[in-house]
Design a protein around this motif. Structure first.
Motif, PDB file in Angstrom:
ATOM      1  N   GLU A 118      47.582  -8.143  32.169  1.00  0.00           N
ATOM      2  CA  GLU A 118      46.286  -8.585  32.704  1.00  0.00           C
ATOM      3  C   GLU A 118      46.306  -9.658  33.801  1.00  0.00           C
ATOM      4  N   VAL A 119      47.537 -10.529  33.624  1.00  0.00           N
ATOM      5  CA  VAL A 119      47.686 -11.785  34.512  1.00  0.00           C
ATOM      6  C   VAL A 119      48.456 -11.274  35.730  1.00  0.00           C
ATOM      7  N   ASN A 120      49.747 -10.754  35.610  1.00  0.00           N
ATOM      8  CA  ASN A 120      50.581 -10.877  36.755  1.00  0.00           C
ATOM      9  C   ASN A 120      51.127  -9.314  36.805  1.00  0.00           C
ATOM     10  N   LYS A 148      30.335 -15.362  31.875  1.00  0.00           N
ATOM     11  CA  LYS A 148      30.095 -14.052  32.853  1.00  0.00           C
ATOM     12  C   LYS A 148      31.287 -13.404  33.214  1.00  0.00           C
ATOM     13  N   ILE A 149      32.033 -14.543  33.766  1.00  0.00           N
ATOM     14  CA  ILE A 149      33.576 -13.894  34.149  1.00  0.00           C
ATOM     15  C   ILE A 149      34.628 -13.532  33.115  1.00  0.00           C
ATOM     16  N   LEU A 150      34.466 -14.213  31.928  1.00  0.00           N
ATOM     17  CA  LEU A 150      35.228 -13.942  30.781  1.00  0.00           C
ATOM     18  C   LEU A 150      34.852 -12.477  30.155  1.00  0.00           C
ATOM     19  N   ARG A 151      33.601 -12.365  30.244  1.00  0.00           N
ATOM     20  CA  ARG A 151      32.879 -11.080  29.629  1.00  0.00           C
ATOM     21  C   ARG A 151      33.681  -9.752  30.526  1.00  0.00           C
ATOM     22  N   GLU A 152      33.711 -10.031  31.959  1.00  0.00           N
ATOM     23  CA  GLU A 152      34.181  -8.842  32.647  1.00  0.00           C
ATOM     24  C   GLU A 152      35.608  -8.883  32.973  1.00  0.00           C
ATOM     25  N   ALA A 153      36.315  -9.920  32.180  1.00  0.00           N
ATOM     26  CA  ALA A 153      37.767  -9.758  32.512  1.00  0.00           C
ATOM     27  C   ALA A 153      38.568  -8.964  31.420  1.00  0.00           C
ATOM     28  N   PRO A 154      39.576  -8.427  32.349  1.00  0.00           N
ATOM     29  CA  PRO A 154      40.394  -7.684  31.076  1.00  0.00           C
ATOM     30  C   PRO A 154      40.995  -8.335  30.051  1.00  0.00           C
ATOM     31  N   GLY A 155      41.053  -7.802  28.810  1.00  0.00           N
ATOM     32  CA  GLY A 155      41.787  -8.216  27.745  1.00  0.00           C
ATOM     33  C   GLY A 155      41.000  -9.171  26.845  1.00  0.00           C
ATOM     34  N   CYS A 156      39.798  -9.733  27.599  1.00  0.00           N
ATOM     35  CA  CYS A 156      39.034 -10.753  26.991  1.00  0.00           C
ATOM     36  C   CYS A 156      37.875 -10.061  26.277  1.00  0.00           C
ATOM     37  N   MET A 157      37.527 -10.757  25.201  1.00  0.00           N
ATOM     38  CA  MET A 157      36.175 -10.539  24.536  1.00  0.00           C
ATOM     39  C   MET A 157      35.257 -11.717  24.089  1.00  0.00           C
ATOM     40  N   VAL A 158      34.192 -11.774  24.938  1.00  0.00           N
ATOM     41  CA  VAL A 158      33.474 -13.237  24.305  1.00  0.00           C
ATOM     42  C   VAL A 158      32.334 -12.788  23.405  1.00  0.00           C
ATOM     43  N   VAL A 159      32.681 -13.815  22.414  1.00  0.00           N
ATOM     44  CA  VAL A 159      31.671 -13.864  21.171  1.00  0.00           C
ATOM     45  C   VAL A 159      31.470 -15.540  21.129  1.00  0.00           C
ATOM     46  N   ASP A 160      30.102 -15.711  21.678  1.00  0.00           N
ATOM     47  CA  ASP A 160      29.842 -17.005  22.010  1.00  0.00           C
ATOM     48  C   ASP A 160      28.276 -17.283  21.821  1.00  0.00           C
ATOM     49  N   LYS A 161      28.038 -17.467  20.314  1.00  0.00           N
ATOM     50  CA  LYS A 161      26.563 -17.666  19.925  1.00  0.00           C
ATOM     51  C   LYS A 161      26.458 -19.174  19.242  1.00  0.00           C
ATOM     52  N   ARG A 162      25.528 -19.910  19.974  1.00  0.00           N
ATOM     53  CA  ARG A 162      25.431 -21.399  19.327  1.00  0.00           C
ATOM     54  C   ARG A 162      24.783 -21.321  18.050  1.00  0.00           C
ATOM     55  N   GLU A 163      25.363 -20.796  17.039  1.00  0.00           N
ATOM     56  CA  GLU A 163      24.664 -20.629  15.714  1.00  0.00           C
ATOM     57  C   GLU A 163      25.874 -20.288  14.642  1.00  0.00           C
ATOM     58  N   ASP A 164      25.457 -20.684  13.315  1.00  0.00           N
ATOM     59  CA  ASP A 164      26.477 -20.446  12.299  1.00  0.00           C
ATOM     60  C   ASP A 164      27.059 -19.056  12.544  1.00  0.00           C
ATOM     61  N   GLY A 165      28.247 -18.982  12.541  1.00  0.00           N
ATOM     62  CA  GLY A 165      29.125 -17.680  12.685  1.00  0.00           C
ATOM     63  C   GLY A 165      29.065 -17.189  14.090  1.00  0.00           C
ATOM     64  N   VAL A 224      40.961 -14.360  11.064  1.00  0.00           N
ATOM     65  CA  VAL A 224      40.660 -13.326  10.065  1.00  0.00           C
ATOM     66  C   VAL A 224      40.232 -12.012  10.767  1.00  0.00           C
ATOM     67  N   GLU A 225      38.975 -12.504  11.692  1.00  0.00           N
ATOM     68  CA  GLU A 225      38.311 -11.420  12.459  1.00  0.00           C
ATOM     69  C   GLU A 225      39.015 -10.498  13.466  1.00  0.00           C
ATOM     70  N   CYS A 226      40.105 -11.122  13.708  1.00  0.00           N
ATOM     71  CA  CYS A 226      40.987 -10.842  15.039  1.00  0.00           C
ATOM     72  C   CYS A 226      42.067  -9.933  14.632  1.00  0.00           C
ATOM     73  N   VAL A 227      42.587  -9.790  13.390  1.00  0.00           N
ATOM     74  CA  VAL A 227      43.586  -9.153  12.986  1.00  0.00           C
ATOM     75  C   VAL A 227      43.536  -7.519  13.246  1.00  0.00           C
ATOM     76  N   GLY A 228      44.564  -6.951  13.676  1.00  0.00           N
ATOM     77  CA  GLY A 228      44.393  -5.561  14.197  1.00  0.00           C
ATOM     78  C   GLY A 228      43.840  -5.101  15.318  1.00  0.00           C
ATOM     79  N   GLU A 229      43.146  -6.281  15.991  1.00  0.00           N
ATOM     80  CA  GLU A 229      42.272  -5.931  17.123  1.00  0.00           C
ATOM     81  C   GLU A 229      43.405  -6.315  18.307  1.00  0.00           C
ATOM     82  N   TYR A 230      42.857  -5.466  19.463  1.00  0.00           N
ATOM     83  CA  TYR A 230      43.569  -5.813  20.931  1.00  0.00           C
ATOM     84  C   TYR A 230      43.088  -6.905  21.600  1.00  0.00           C
ATOM     85  N   ALA A 231      42.025  -7.453  21.589  1.00  0.00           N
ATOM     86  CA  ALA A 231      41.327  -8.297  22.425  1.00  0.00           C
ATOM     87  C   ALA A 231      41.794  -9.779  22.254  1.00  0.00           C
ATOM     88  N   THR A 232      41.756 -10.730  23.268  1.00  0.00           N
ATOM     89  CA  THR A 232      41.862 -11.919  23.102  1.00  0.00           C
ATOM     90  C   THR A 232      40.359 -12.584  23.172  1.00  0.00           C
TER      91      THR A 232
END
Length: 340
Positions: free
Chosen positions: A112-114, A262-279, A285-293
Motif C-alpha cells: 500500500e505504501v511503496n 476522510k483521507i484514511l477512510r479512502e486509503a488502501p489497507g486502512c479502516m477508520v473506526v473513530d466514534k467519540r463515545e464508549d467503545g 482483540v477485535e482486529c485478530v484475523g482481519e486484514y485491515a490496519t
C-alpha cells in the motif's frame, strides 16, 4: 496462470498464517510446498480451511529449482543459509526476517505504501518489514502524501505473538500460575509478562534505545521517506495477538481532523473506526484475523502548529507478517502481467 509457491517455516505462527491467507485470498497456485526443519519432516499441516493436508518437507534437502516464489517465515538463521540458495535457483524470496531489510539492493516493501519498489529487485529477494513498522506506514502514507510529515513519535503496545509460540505459551502459563498460586517462570521475557508490561523488545543499543525501536526508525525511512524524523518506544504487553500504536504526527502543512479522517477512510489497507463515545475505537482483540490496519482516536495535537494524534491497531501475524508477504506475491503477479 498459477504459481509454484513454497512456504518456508510452515509450522510456525507466521508460516501457518501464510497458508491461511493463501487459501483465503485464493492465490493462484499451480503447486504448493510446505517446508520446515528436519524435526518437522513428515508432519501433516492444514492448508487453511480447504480440508487439504500438506506434508512438511525438510529444508535441508529441498530443491528450489522450478519454484516461482518462496515465502520465508523461518527466522534469520535458516534464512541466511537457505534464501540465497532459493534465489540462485531462480525462486523469488519474500523474507519475513530482519536479515535483508536494510540491504541497499533488497527492496523493503509494503504494497500500500511503496509498490514500485518491487521493480528494483536485484537479488531475487524482497524483504518484509517489521510488524510494528508495517501497520504504522500504512497509516502514515496517505497523510504524508496530503500534508508532508515532519516528525513522528510512536509508542507501541506489542502482543506476545510477535516473539513466537514460546512467548504465547509463557503468557498463558504465567497467567494460569498466578490464578492457582504456582511459581511464575520467565524464560522468553526478561520479566513477568502476565498482568505486566515490559518496555524492552529486542536487544539494547549503545544509545539506550532497543533494536526494535531502531527498526521502526530505519525501516520507515527506507519505505516511506528518509526525511521524516521518527522516535519510538516499543513495549511488550500481555496480549496474545494484535499490535497497537499511539502515534503523534507533526506535519509541514495544515491537516484538519476531518480531512485526515476522510483521507484514511479512502486509503488502501486502512479502516477508520473513530466514534467519540464508549467503545468507538478498535482494540487488539477485535482486529485478530482481519486484514485491515484500524485507525481510531484521530484528534488534534494542540502543542504543535500542525499536529495530530491517532490510535493504530492491526493483527501482527497478518498485516505485520503473513498478509504483507502474500500481498507482495500478489503484487509481483500483477507486475508480471503488466509486463506481459
Amino acid at each position: 496462470m498459477g504459481y509454484r509457491v513454497v512456504v518456508v517455516g510452515a509450522t510456525g505462527n507466521v508460516g501457518r498464517e501464510m497458508l491461511n491467507i493463501l487459501s483465503e485470498r485464493e492465490f493462484p497456485l499451480d503447486a504448493l510446498a510446505v517446508v520446515a526443519s528436519s524435526r518437522s519432516q513428515g508432519r501433516m499441516i492444514d492448508f487453511g480451511d480447504t480440508g487439504e493436508e500438506l506434508k512438511v518437507q525438510s529444508i535441508e534437502h529441498f530443491d528450489f529449482t522450478g519454484w516461482d516464489i518462496a515465502l520465508f517465515a523461518a527466522g534469520s538463521g535458516p534464512t541466511k543459509e537457505y534464501a540465497p540458495r532459493a534465489a540462485k535457483a531462480g525462486c523469488i524470496v519474500i523474507d519475513n526476517s530482519s536479515l535483508y531489510r536494510m540491504e541497499p539492493d533488497v527492496p523493503l516493501v509494503v504494497p500500500e505504501v511503496n509498490p514500485d519498489a518491487v521493480t528494483k529487485m536485484k537479488r531475487n529477494i524482497i524483504a518484509n518489514p517489521n510488524c510494528s513498522t508495517a501497520q504504522m506506514v500504512v497509516a502514515l502514507k496517505p497523510l504524508h502524501d496530503a500534508a508532508t510529515i515532519k516528525r513522528v513519535v510512536v509508542s507501541t503496545y506489542q502482543s506476545v505473538s510477535g516473539a513466537g509460540k514460546e512467548a504465547m505459551d509463557e503468557l498463558f502459563n504465567q497467567t494460569r500460575a498466578i490464578f492457582v498460586g504456582d511459581p511464575k517462570e520467565n524464560e522468553v521475557f526478561t520479566k513477568q509478562i502476565a498482568f505486566n508490561v515490559i518496555p524492552h523488545i529486542d536487544k539494547f543499543l549503545e544509545d539506550g534505545s532497543t533494536k526494535e525501536e531502531w527498526k521502526m526508525i530505519a525501516e520507515t525511512h527506507k519505505i516511506l521517506d528518509p526525511d521524516i524524523e521518527v522516535t519510538a518506544t516499543c513495549v511488550r504487553v500481555p496480549v496474545f495477538v494484535g499490535h497497537s500504536e499511539s502515534i503523534n504526527i507533526e506535519f509541514e502543512n495544515e491537516l484538519s481532523v476531518e480531512e485526515a479522517r476522510k483521507i484514511l477512510r479512502e486509503a488502501p489497507g486502512c479502516m477508520v473506526v473513530d466514534k467519540r463515545e464508549d467503545g468507538g475505537y478498535v482494540t487488539p482483540v477485535e482486529c485478530v484475523g482481519e486484514y485491515a490496519t484500524y485507525i481510531s482516536r484521530i484528534r488534534k495535537d494542540p502543542t504543535v502548529k500542525h499536529g495530530l494524534n491517532l490510535w493504530c491497531v492491526s493483527d501482527n501475524l497478518r498485516k505485520g507478517a503473513a498478509l504483507n508477504a502474500v500481498q507482495i506475491a500478489e503484487l509481483l503477479g500483477r507486475k508480471q502481467l503488466q509486463k506481459g
